[in-house]
Scaffold this motif. Structure first.
Motif, PDB file in Angstrom:
ATOM      1  N   ASN A 183      -8.815  -0.220  -3.257  1.00 22.59           N
ATOM      2  CA  ASN A 183      -9.281   0.576  -2.126  1.00 22.59           C
ATOM      3  C   ASN A 183      -9.780  -0.337  -1.025  1.00 22.59           C
ATOM      4  O   ASN A 183     -10.724  -1.094  -1.191  1.00 22.59           O
ATOM      5  CB  ASN A 183     -10.400   1.511  -2.611  1.00 22.59           C
ATOM      6  CG  ASN A 183     -10.779   2.504  -1.554  1.00 22.59           C
ATOM      7  OD1 ASN A 183     -11.309   2.128  -0.521  1.00 22.59           O
ATOM      8  ND2 ASN A 183     -10.492   3.764  -1.801  1.00 22.59           N
ATOM      9  N   ARG A 192       0.826  -1.202   0.000  1.00 22.16           N
ATOM     10  CA  ARG A 192       0.000   0.000   0.000  1.00 22.16           C
ATOM     11  C   ARG A 192       0.854   1.243   0.000  1.00 22.16           C
ATOM     12  O   ARG A 192       1.947   1.267   0.533  1.00 22.16           O
ATOM     13  CB  ARG A 192      -0.912   0.025   1.222  1.00 22.16           C
ATOM     14  CG  ARG A 192      -1.852  -1.126   1.215  1.00 22.16           C
ATOM     15  CD  ARG A 192      -2.726  -1.083   2.445  1.00 22.16           C
ATOM     16  NE  ARG A 192      -3.233  -2.413   2.702  1.00 22.16           N
ATOM     17  CZ  ARG A 192      -2.652  -3.235   3.543  1.00 22.16           C
ATOM     18  NH1 ARG A 192      -1.602  -2.865   4.216  1.00 22.16           N
ATOM     19  NH2 ARG A 192      -3.142  -4.442   3.714  1.00 22.16           N
ATOM     20  N   VAL A 220      -4.636   6.395  -1.198  1.00 22.59           N
ATOM     21  CA  VAL A 220      -4.398   5.051  -1.680  1.00 22.59           C
ATOM     22  C   VAL A 220      -4.221   4.115  -0.517  1.00 22.59           C
ATOM     23  O   VAL A 220      -3.454   4.341   0.389  1.00 22.59           O
ATOM     24  CB  VAL A 220      -3.146   5.002  -2.565  1.00 22.59           C
ATOM     25  CG1 VAL A 220      -2.849   3.573  -2.943  1.00 22.59           C
ATOM     26  CG2 VAL A 220      -3.355   5.830  -3.798  1.00 22.59           C
ATOM     27  N   THR A 264     -13.280   8.590   0.280  1.00 23.19           N
ATOM     28  CA  THR A 264     -11.925   8.835   0.747  1.00 23.19           C
ATOM     29  C   THR A 264     -11.878   9.863   1.869  1.00 23.19           C
ATOM     30  O   THR A 264     -10.819  10.394   2.170  1.00 23.19           O
ATOM     31  CB  THR A 264     -11.060   9.346  -0.412  1.00 23.19           C
ATOM     32  OG1 THR A 264     -11.649  10.543  -0.911  1.00 23.19           O
ATOM     33  CG2 THR A 264     -10.965   8.337  -1.517  1.00 23.19           C
ATOM     34  N   LEU A 320      -8.739   9.599  -5.858  1.00 26.77           N
ATOM     35  CA  LEU A 320      -8.516   8.258  -5.306  1.00 26.77           C
ATOM     36  C   LEU A 320      -7.038   8.036  -5.031  1.00 26.77           C
ATOM     37  O   LEU A 320      -6.664   7.452  -4.023  1.00 26.77           O
ATOM     38  CB  LEU A 320      -8.991   7.198  -6.295  1.00 26.77           C
ATOM     39  CG  LEU A 320     -10.447   6.781  -6.217  1.00 26.77           C
ATOM     40  CD1 LEU A 320     -10.690   5.684  -7.223  1.00 26.77           C
ATOM     41  CD2 LEU A 320     -10.804   6.309  -4.822  1.00 26.77           C
TER      42      LEU A 320
END
Lengths: 283, 1168
Positions: B386, B183, B785, B327, B781
């Motif tokens: 996600n 990630r 992340v 988000t 987005l």
């Protein structure tokens, strides 16, 4: 050969006020033995022309013309066989051919009571036999023959040199199997501004794609290069895209700064040529 | 128990229900949709800190565009977001309600603190997992884990890490194959709004299991909350319209019926797991902590239906909003879900926690999966990775992953853009197309000046001190003045328009640099394999990463700026008018592009379809560019700095209502809808309209246009290719957001109509190229992340085209028409490629035929004309025009041959080409039909043109040749001499003779020495001179490098040399050789000079290809030399005369007449 700006400046400085005679040329060669003769001559000619351009107006005032004409008349009166016009030109730092033109024009004006046409004067300079005065004819001829920067003979030499290098370039293109359209064909097709050769299939020279090649049988100094860029090279770019200019007598290295933008300078036919594989396969 | 099951059970019923409701309450729609959107914005205003706030639709229909300033519109630069355009309450989104946050933070210290630790743990786990590229990030963060309190307490003002411009988010880079998901670390949002929050984070908890299932199992029935908070909705709606309240009540009722919620209990898990948190990290959204689930689900359905029905002005804006929710970084302290039910009942907050926001967002995304699945691959990847989605909806996660894996929709916004000039087209750009020489000259010049300006702009426009108007303004206006003087605007406008397309059709307005091709060094270093990587990297740096929201104002990016500023600086009415003409012409041409449908049964369609798409893309992008500039110029005069004062200028309206627009876009729009090609037309009309002035939208004409566009959105057809639909929706959404006034006419009664399907021509690349703002979604987005991955199977969404181009012609009566019909019918059942091949061949062969005729027949005729003209021009001083006319008339008859030859040509070439181009397997009958049709069409084209133009063509060519003939500089008309000049080199010539220029130079030197002045003792060596003449002979024989002027000069110079020799003017140094030679004097002329003269005779006679002007020897000047010479030279002169006659260089009579004319000259009384 490529000269650095500094090398060029050294030569140009030496040329300061050299007269355009065969004697001067000899001195120049002695001073810079490492440079090629044609490069030196080309630079000399360019420098001299710059100087003439700067002083041109000075020699064309009515007063100056009158003075020169009177001095010519007085001179030939004393001794018609003496190089009156040539000496006069050298004395006042002006090109002999141009001096001859001034005096001839003045002479005709007096004789014909009218301002003679430019074509007539040019024609008489080309062939002094047409000049109605024998003494003047000799004087004029002496000027044009001795002048190594101006005059019909020099013009013709320049023209011939240009032509010869175009032919050379054409030969090299043929040898390399690069098909091209030459200037005369292009003109016949109605193109307005045309380089010497347009490549029918573009190639890459030293990694830069070129569409056309222009041959210049002269040295590329700053002023002439700027003028060429303005009048020719950018115009070619505008019409045909990037291209190559060959200054056969060399150029100032620093001027080769438009490569990225599409104007490449060389002083000889390039060796690093990459062609489109597809078109080569067909040959 | 799964959300998805719940959704599946209910979706059909409720959505249909809503739809029915909406349909039946159409009068309510008008107010309901804006209400809903504003409601959502308001509700979420406190939680959204990421990205710009998204404008909602304001229900106030009178509030159109009042905030939009004129200057912003004029320059198109205004970066100020359209957010400002909306009702002030939306701006609340920017600021956080500090008061509430504080209160809540302190009230639940214990619980939320633990939650925060947990979240932090998650984040740290992420960090450990992520082999992040952003070393600076992870470095900083690691440090913070070592000294957490310091980090947590550090004043937020120091940290500017959430400034996305300074710290652009990295694109997700983890691969699916990794067992452990890697990630990226997110920037920690530390916003100034929370300076008072107490950092009480505890770092004791270990990273928890990240399995989505774990979250689910950990959380007890989330529906429990929904029941507790039941009734919320009504209170939320308390200030809204009665109708909506009723509707929502019914909705809620229906939801309650469909699944009975359990007893409201507070799950202990939530409480115990919660710790007080004022986390600086991204809150870990937890599906278990979602409250008011039922209401959220209901809202999500409502909202999704609005999107699905295109009731929202801009679907992508809504998607952006949803992604913002997804988000959201959880700045509120209520995210533990522990809030009192009472607060919810009275306090109208459904979106107070991150959990709720994410839940809602994931629900909506699930409903909007189809749209999402059509977005570009990078976006899908980010969504699939996600972790909030994966934890809230494993099924959606799975679907997204599949969509990602099967997606081929890679999009690059950095298309290579190399700037080139518009090539010179001899057919249209040559002199004969201009009325006068002057016009032609001016055009040539303007072309060069134009590029000069462009280069200057390229070099300097990015410098701060450089000002377009100041530097280029006067040059441009001077250029305009020149153009006006010669009425050349139209040509220049065309060049301008072509260059515009050439430079600006790229996606980001054309590159700003000339050399976009990768540097050779870089190439060598990387190898071409890595070039794509390099490109991505470059894109990363070049394409702006800051999130600006999905509704940027219209702008002129990159090179477009030059063209816009040029128009403004020129300020020329004529130029603008011609440019408008040129733009309209090109727009009409491109808009007429045939959209071909492909039959998938045909094996070759893939390639064709690709070509078709490419053509379409090019046309569409060019159209949009042209239309933008057209709109710019058309509305330029009406542009105002300010919105016209309060009352609408009625007089202006009345007047402008009378005028017709330059380009009838309404008609074009209607046509395009009728012909099912609005996919091509709408995108450019949108660009055009995006530049309207303040008043234009109120004109009857544009009202109709906007109305029609709106109708397009509302009635879009489900059958349409999805990506086509998306493109139309995206551009229209953008326009509607730009042109706020539309809100005033939204949902007015329009007759319902249905437009049908389109050829599927849009792909993601095009979609994103046309709507670069769509990548805002991705950027949003990317800024958040969190990765997770796994590999799975995929599915392909295939778009099946259903459109058919009607080819059926009407019945006719005449035979000819019947033939045409038969031809059409023939093509009808053949693959479309056949038709295109035949048409193409016909077009090319026809055109080649004309060229061939020009090069052969016409060229021959011109050559004959040249010969005729040469003779006649010499004869007498005739009137040139008359002569020309005479000669041409003579040739016209033979020009008729052109038709016969043309027919032959087509008949020969047409079938050849068709045969090569059609598949080998084409049946003989089809082939021969195709061939004959191609021949027919080609002949028709060629002979049609020839019969109409052959006479004019001949005349033009002859005239041009004649003019050239008259103008040849330096020497007279090339008559017989010219023929002689075409001699070849002698056989076996190596072309190694000295260059002519060299010879002239050397002879010039001899002449110099001869005419003097000479230096002391300066002489010309005899042997050297002899040798020179020998080399001259070689030079003259080799024709390779010879040019006429040089040869003529050489001829003249050698004659001069001869004259100087015979008059003893050349100071020859004889050396030994002369003494040897002296005994054998020829003809009693005992002089070495005679040897040289003999050499000259031979050269003149044998080697020159041009005539030698030997008569110059008798010119006064040269005879003058003789008169000064001694007797010996007179002997030489006689020798010369003999030689001339002997070598047939001059006839005796000619010499006699020359000598005779000499007698007439005045001679000095005393001669030697």
């Amino acid at each position: 050969m490529k000269l650095s700006k500094a090398q060029y400046d050294e030569i140009a400085q030496f040329l300061g006020h050299v007269q355009p005679t065969r004697q001067s040329l000899r001195k120049l060669k002695e001073k810079f033995p490492s440079q090629s003769q044609s490069t030196l001559l080309s630079i000399f000619s360019q420098e001299y022309q710059k100087q003439i351009k700067r002083t041109h107006a000075k020699h064309h005032t009515a007063e100056a013309i009158e003075t020169y004409y009177q001095r010519y008349l007085n001179g030939v009166m004393k001794n018609a066989a003496a190089p009156v016009l040539l000496d006069l030109a050298n004395e006042v730092d002006f090109a002999p051919s141009l001096m001859a033109r001034i005096v001839l024009e003045r002479f005709l004006q007096e004789k014909e009571q009218a301002i003679p046409s430019k074509t007539l004067i040019s024609s008489m300079l080309r062939d002094p036999s047409q000049i109605p005065d024998g003494v003047l004819a000799n004087q004029v001829y002496q000027c044009t023959v001795n002048d190594c920067c101006y005059g019909p003979l020099v013009d013709c030499i320049k023209h011939a040199v240009g032509h010869e290098h175009e032919v050379l370039l054409r030969e090299m293109l043929l040898e390399k199997n690069l098909s091209f359209i030459a200037e005369d064909q292009l003109r016949a097709k109605g193109y307005d501004k045309t380089p010497d050769f347009i490549l029918e299939v573009p190639v890459a020279v030293e990694g830069h794609i070129i569409h056309w090649i222009e041959s210049k049988a002269s040295f590329g100094d700053e002023s002439s290069h700027q003028a060429y860029l303005q009048d020719q090279f950018w115009s070619y770019w505008n019409r045909f895209g990037p291209g190559l200019v060959i200054y056969w007598y060399g150029f100032i290295e620093e001027l080769d700064c438009h490569r990225e933008r599409g104007i490449l300078l060389k002083d000889c036919f390039p060796t690093d040529i990459v062609t489109l594989r597809h078109s080569m396969a067909q040959r | 128990f799964s959300i998805d099951v719940f959704k599946m059970l209910d979706l059909g019923v409720s959505v249909n229900h809503i739809h029915d409701k909406l349909a039946s309450l159409s009068s309510l729609q008008k107010d309901f949709v804006p209400f809903l959107l504003n409601f959502l914005r308001e509700q979420t205003s406190q939680i959204l800190t990421n990205g710009p706030s998204t404008p909602a639709k304001t229900p106030n229909s009178k509030a159109h565009g009042s905030q939009r300033t004129g200057s912003e519109r004029r320059t198109g630069h205004a970066s100020s977001s359209r957010v400002q355009l909306f009702s002030p309450r939306t701006s609340v989104t920017a600021s956080l309600p500090v008061r509430r946050g504080r209160r809540r933070g302190s009230s639940s210290v214990g619980a939320s603190g633990r939650q925060g630790a947990r979240d932090l743990g998650c984040s740290l786990a992420e960090e450990e997992d992520g082999k992040s590229d952003s070393a600076s990030w992870s470095g900083g963060r690691r440090k913070s884990s070592g000294a957490p309190l310091v980090s947590a307490r550090s004043p937020p003002s120091q940290l500017n890490l959430n400034n996305l411009e300074e710290f652009p988010p990295m694109g997700a880079a983890s691969g699916w194959a990794k067992s452990k998901p890697s990630r990226r670390i997110n920037p920690t949002p530390v916003s100034a709004e929370r300076p008072l929050s107490k950092p009480k984070t505890c770092f004791t908890s270990t990273p928890v299991s990240r399995s989505p299932a774990a979250h689910w199992s950990a959380g007890s029935s989330p529906e429990a909350f929904a029941a507790v908070q039941e009734g919320n909705l009504s209170s939320v709606m308390s200030n809204s319209l009665q109708e909506e309240r009723e509707m929502l009540k019914k909705e809620r009722y229906s939801l309650r019926i469909s699944f009975d919620p359990g007893t409201p209990t507070k799950p202990s898990y939530t409480r115990s797991a919660s710790l007080p948190a004022e986390s600086h990290l991204v809150t870990c959204a937890n599906p278990a902590k979602v409250s008011c689930k039922k209401q959220l689900e209901c809202l999500a359905q409502l909202y999704s239906s609005c999107i699905a029905e295109n009731l929202v002005p801009n679907i992508f804006l809504e998607l952006f909003f949803v992604l913002q929710l997804l988000t959201s970084k959880g700045t509120s302290t209520a995210e533990d879900g522990d809030s009192d039910p009472e607060i919810n009942v009275s306090g109208r907050q459904h979106f107070e926690s991150v959990h709720n926001c994410v839940y809602f967002a994931v629900r909506v995304l699930d409903y909007q999966f189809e749209i999402i699945s059509h977005l570009e691959k990078g976006m899908l990847k980010l969504l699939a990775e996600n972790e909030r989605i994966s934890s809230f909806s494993p099924t959606l996660h799975k679907r997204l992953r599949q969509a990602y894996e099967s997606s081929t929709a890679k999009v690059s916004l950095l298309l290579p853009c190399s700037v080139q000039s518009v090539s010179f087209q001899p057919e249209t750009d040559n002199r004969s197309n201009f009325p006068s020489d002057r016009a032609f000259q001016v055009f040539k010049k303007q072309r060069d000046i134009f590029y000069e300006l462009l280069r200057e702009w390229e070099d300097n426009h990015e410098k701060t001190v450089w000002d377009f108007e100041r530097v280029l303004g006067s040059k441009i206006r001077a250029m305009m003045a020149h153009l006006s003087a010669t009425c050349n605007h139209s040509r220049f406008a065309r060049l301008f328009q072509k260059q515009l397309i050439q430079m600006c059709k790229g996606p980001i307005g054309g590159g700003a640099s000339w050399g976009d091709t990768p540097d050779q060094d870089v190439l060598n270093m990387l190898g071409s394999d890595n070039l794509s990587r390099l490109k991505r990297l470059q894109e990363r740096f070049v394409v702006p990463q800051s999130i600006r929201g999905p509704c940027p104002p219209p702008s002129f990016p990159g090179c477009q700026q030059f063209f816009r500023d040029f128009i403004l600086s020129a300020g020329s009415y004529q130029f603008n008018q011609h440019l408008v003409d040129s733009l309209c012409l090109k727009i009409l041409e491109l808009n007429g592009l045939t959209l071909v449908e492909h039959d998938h049964s045909d094996g070759e369609t893939d390639m064709e379809e690709q070509d078709e798409k490419k053509r379409f893309t090019v046309a569409l992008l060019s159209l949009r560019l042209l239309a933008k500039f057209l709109g710019f110029i058309v509305f330029l005069p009406y542009r105002t700095a300010e919105q016209p004062a309060g009352d609408m200028p009625d007089s202006a309206l009345v007047l402008r209502n009378q005028t017709l627009p330059v380009l009838d876009i309404l008609k074009l729009l209607r046509q395009s809808i009728r012909d099912q090609r609005s996919i091509l037309t709408i995108p450019w009309i949108v660009e055009y309209l995006s530049l309207v002035d303040h008043v234009a939208p109120f004109l009857d004409y544009y009202r109709k246009v906007f109305g029609l566009l709106l109708l397009m959105v509302l009635s879009e057809d489900k059958e349409m290719s999805f990506l086509n639909k998306l493109l139309i929706l995206a551009v229209l959404g953008w326009l509607f957001q730009v042109e706020l006034f539309l809100l005033c006419c939204i949902l007015s009664a329009f007759p319902s109509f249905s437009h049908q399907d389109f050829v599927p021509l849009v792909d993601q690349q095009l979609l994103y190229t046309c709507c670069p703002y769509l990548s805002e979604l991705r950027k949003l987005l990317a800024s958040f992340v969190a990765g997770s991955g796994g590999k799975n199977g995929g599915f392909i969404r295939k778009i099946t085209p259903t459109a058919a181009e009607s080819l059926a012609p009407k019945a006719s009566v005449t035979q000819q028409k019947l033939q045409v019909d038969l031809e059409q019918a023939f093509f009808h059942n053949q693959p479309p490629s056949l038709r295109r091949t035949v048409e193409f061949v016909a077009e090319r062969v026809g055109s080649n035929c004309v060229k061939h005729i020009k090069a052969t027949l016409v060229a021959d005729l011109v050559q004959r004309a040249e010969a005729m003209l040469q003779d006649k021009v010499k004869e007498e001083d005739v009137n040139h025009d008359k002569l020309l006319e005479e000669v041409c008339t003579h040739l016209y008859e033979e020009g008729a041959q052109a038709l016969i030859k043309g027919r032959e040509f087509c008949k020969k070439k047409g079938p050849e080409a068709v045969r090569v181009l059609l598949p080998e397997e084409t049946s003989a009958a089809v082939l021969s039909s195709a061939e004959s049709i191609a021949v027919e069409l080609a002949t028709e084209k060629a002979c049609g043109w020839l019969s109409a133009n052959i006479a004019a063509l001949i005349k033009r060519e002859v005239k041009a040749t004649f003019n050239r003939m008259l103008k040849v500089p330096g020497f007279p008309l090339p008559g017989v001499d010219a023929v002689e000049l075409r001699r070849d080199c002698p056989p076996g010539c190596q072309h190694c003779a000295p260059f002519p220029s060299q010879m002239i130079n050397e002879i010039k030197y001899v002449l110099c020495v001869a005419v003097g002045p000479r230096e002391e003792g300066e002489v010309v060596d005899y042997v050297w001179l002899e040798c020179l003449l020998g080399r001259l002979s070689q030079t003259l024989r080799c024709r390779k490098f010879m040019c006429p002027t040089a040869e003529q000069q050489l001829a003249k110079c050698t004659v001069e040399l001869a004259s100087l020799l015979v008059s003893d003017r050349v100071p020859l140094s004889l050396g030994i050789k002369s003494s040897e030679k002296s005994p054998e004097r020829l003809r009693g002329k005992n002089d070495p000079t005679s040897g040289l003269l003999k050499l000259l005779f031979s050269i003149w006679k044998e080697d020159f290809g041009t005539s030698v002007p030997v008569q110059l020897i008798f010119s006064k000047k040269n005879v003058g030399y003789l008169t000064e010479a001694k007797q010996r030279e007179w002997d030489l002169f006689l020798f010369l005369l003999h030689g001339l006659t002997e070598h047939e260089l001059m006839r005796t009579s000619e010499i006699q007449s020359c000598l005779h004319s000499l007698e007439e000259l005045p001679w000095p009384s005393v001669s030697n």
